[in-house]
Motif scaffolding. Structure first.
Motif, PDB file in Angstrom:
ATOM      1  N   GLU A 196       0.855  -1.257   0.203  1.00  0.00           N
ATOM      2  CA  GLU A 196       0.169   0.230   0.041  1.00  0.00           C
ATOM      3  C   GLU A 196       0.868   1.289  -0.181  1.00  0.00           C
ATOM      4  O   GLU A 196       1.873   1.259   0.383  1.00  0.00           O
ATOM      5  N   GLU A 197       0.345   2.531  -0.252  1.00  0.00           N
ATOM      6  CA  GLU A 197       0.804   3.603  -0.244  1.00  0.00           C
ATOM      7  C   GLU A 197       0.220   4.231   1.126  1.00  0.00           C
ATOM      8  O   GLU A 197      -0.683   4.207   1.511  1.00  0.00           O
ATOM      9  N   TRP A 198       1.231   4.839   2.018  1.00  0.00           N
ATOM     10  CA  TRP A 198       0.966   5.212   3.075  1.00  0.00           C
ATOM     11  C   TRP A 198       1.092   6.888   3.336  1.00  0.00           C
ATOM     12  O   TRP A 198       1.788   7.717   2.507  1.00  0.00           O
ATOM     13  N   CYS A 217       6.667  -0.773  10.736  1.00  0.00           N
ATOM     14  CA  CYS A 217       6.596  -1.310   9.297  1.00  0.00           C
ATOM     15  C   CYS A 217       7.865  -2.249   9.179  1.00  0.00           C
ATOM     16  O   CYS A 217       7.830  -2.990   8.469  1.00  0.00           O
ATOM     17  N   GLN A 218       8.958  -1.425   9.538  1.00  0.00           N
ATOM     18  CA  GLN A 218      10.412  -2.439   9.713  1.00  0.00           C
ATOM     19  C   GLN A 218      10.049  -3.782  10.336  1.00  0.00           C
ATOM     20  O   GLN A 218      10.676  -4.844  10.013  1.00  0.00           O
ATOM     21  N   ALA A 219       9.325  -3.642  11.609  1.00  0.00           N
ATOM     22  CA  ALA A 219       9.223  -5.109  12.294  1.00  0.00           C
ATOM     23  C   ALA A 219       8.562  -5.992  11.716  1.00  0.00           C
ATOM     24  O   ALA A 219       8.598  -7.192  11.879  1.00  0.00           O
ATOM     25  N   ALA A 220       7.483  -5.316  10.858  1.00  0.00           N
ATOM     26  CA  ALA A 220       6.699  -6.521   9.987  1.00  0.00           C
ATOM     27  C   ALA A 220       7.293  -6.720   8.633  1.00  0.00           C
ATOM     28  O   ALA A 220       6.801  -7.414   7.829  1.00  0.00           O
ATOM     29  N   GLY A 221       8.647  -6.282   8.463  1.00  0.00           N
ATOM     30  CA  GLY A 221       9.341  -6.986   7.364  1.00  0.00           C
ATOM     31  C   GLY A 221       9.272  -6.010   5.951  1.00  0.00           C
ATOM     32  O   GLY A 221       9.660  -6.512   4.964  1.00  0.00           O
ATOM     33  N   PHE A 222       9.004  -4.856   6.047  1.00  0.00           N
ATOM     34  CA  PHE A 222       8.817  -3.861   4.794  1.00  0.00           C
ATOM     35  C   PHE A 222       9.288  -2.387   5.194  1.00  0.00           C
ATOM     36  O   PHE A 222       9.084  -2.070   6.210  1.00  0.00           O
ATOM     37  N   GLU A 223       9.535  -1.715   4.161  1.00  0.00           N
ATOM     38  CA  GLU A 223       9.672  -0.269   4.187  1.00  0.00           C
ATOM     39  C   GLU A 223       8.611   0.311   3.437  1.00  0.00           C
ATOM     40  O   GLU A 223       8.132  -0.027   2.222  1.00  0.00           O
ATOM     41  N   PRO A 224       7.687   1.253   3.997  1.00  0.00           N
ATOM     42  CA  PRO A 224       6.618   1.653   3.486  1.00  0.00           C
ATOM     43  C   PRO A 224       6.803   2.709   2.212  1.00  0.00           C
ATOM     44  O   PRO A 224       7.937   3.446   2.455  1.00  0.00           O
ATOM     45  N   ARG A 225       5.889   2.553   1.221  1.00  0.00           N
ATOM     46  CA  ARG A 225       5.843   3.649   0.177  1.00  0.00           C
ATOM     47  C   ARG A 225       5.036   4.797   0.719  1.00  0.00           C
ATOM     48  O   ARG A 225       3.972   4.579   0.949  1.00  0.00           O
ATOM     49  N   MET A 226       5.561   5.970   0.868  1.00  0.00           N
ATOM     50  CA  MET A 226       5.058   6.923   1.304  1.00  0.00           C
ATOM     51  C   MET A 226       4.399   8.127   0.057  1.00  0.00           C
ATOM     52  O   MET A 226       5.258   8.348  -0.715  1.00  0.00           O
ATOM     53  N   ALA A 227       2.941   8.064  -0.026  1.00  0.00           N
ATOM     54  CA  ALA A 227       2.308   8.913  -0.949  1.00  0.00           C
ATOM     55  C   ALA A 227       2.458  10.271  -0.716  1.00  0.00           C
ATOM     56  O   ALA A 227       3.102  11.220  -1.473  1.00  0.00           O
TER      57      ALA A 227
END
Length: 315
Positions: A196-198, A217-227
């Motif tokens: 998703e975009e955040w 997000c890092q603990a969940a295993g991903f780097e978020p995509r910032m909108a």
């Protein structure tokens, strides 16, 4: 001897970068600001400001003096507050800074309760994000600042000159547009939202909400995509409702939730939490009014926590 009023003028000039902007902030004329700086330079025996067509720049002596000015003015504000407190809670003033979601959810009841009990105390509230609120506190412009920390006992601040009183642990939820494919789920795993975009907080990693979000997000295993990077949760709600992305949202910000959004809890593990604290200068005078407001903030925050919203469980 240096004139304290002129120190305040120098601080405003340094903060605003020009005589004209400082004059507007102080409700002075530009000529009066220039005269005050010239007089302060005579008192200091050194040039404090370099003037050019592009504005002003502090000299080394000017920077040294400004570094001391905040502490001097803060101590003077404490002295004034202590003198006003001689009459106890029958008079005096109290100045508070709070970030937007605390202004909306906690401060109305806190101020109403305080005024009902202590009508003789003059109150003022300045909306300010946590970093700006702490700057105001250190400068002596407010007496109490509400701030945000990551959880982990005990309540703390990043500086030894500040004391933090825990008010509330504020859990985060996930905010989706009502037509989102996952809107029907009562609980969500953060890892399922990796694509998703955040939108959350500002782009600064020093922003408490942003750092809490990024760590989750890092603990969940991903780097978020910032909108988009936005500082106001009301604005974030609008963008999420328009389908521009999804967001974390703290419980305090759910007080004015839009009808076209849904709020969902985290499906596994502990939800990210931000800690709301009331911060004061550690060596400042604890006036009766300041202590009374801290007591009211603890009381109101406890009541808010006791009726914790259940919107995340709604369909």
């Amino acid at each position: 001897m240096l004139d304290v009023r002129r120190l305040r003028v120098l601080r405003e000039v340094a903060s605003h970068g020009s005589f004209s902007a400082a004059a507007e902030a102080l409700s002075y004329t530009q000529s009066a600001v220039s005269q005050q700086i010239a007089a302060l330079e005579r008192e200091a025996g050194a040039q404090l400001v370099e003037r050019s067509a592009r504005g002003i720049k502090l000299t080394d002596p000017g920077r040294a003096l400004v570094a001391h000015a905040d502490a001097i003015l803060a101590r003077l504000a404490d002295a004034e507050e202590e003198l006003l407190a001689i009459n106890g809670l029958r008079g005096g003033r109290l100045r508070i800074a709070a970030f937007p979601s605390a202004c909306a959810a906690l401060m109305p009841q806190a101020i109403a309760t305080f005024r009902d009990r202590h009508p003789g105390v003059e109150l003022s509230l300045t909306p300010a994000e946590p970093p700006e609120g702490l700057t105001l506190l250190r400068a002596g412009d407010v007496d109490v600042a509400l701030a945000i920390e990551a959880t982990g006992p005990p309540a703390r601040t990043d500086s030894a000159d500040l004391d933090a009183l825990t008010l509330l642990d504020d859990p985060m939820y996930i905010m989706l547009p009502r037509d989102h494919p996952l809107a029907g789920s009562s609980r969500l795993k953060l890892a399922d939202l990796a694509d998703e975009e955040w939108m959350i907080g500002s782009g600064r990693t020093t922003c408490p909400d942003t750092s809490i979000f990024l760590r989750a997000c890092q603990a969940a295993g991903f780097e978020p995509r910032m909108a988009f990077n936005l500082d106001d949760y009301n604005a974030i709600q609008g963008f999420v409702a328009a389908g521009m992305g999804i967001s974390f949202i703290p419980d305090l910000a759910l007080i004015n939730l839009r009808d076209d959004l849904v709020i969902r809890s985290f499906g596994s593990g502990r939800a990210p939490v931000r800690r709301i604290v009331a911060v004061t200068l550690s060596d400042s005078y604890r006036s009766p009014a300041k202590q009374a407001m801290l007591d009211v903030l603890v009381e109101v925050s406890g009541a808010f926590g006791a009726r914790r919203t259940e919107l995340a469980l709604a369909s």
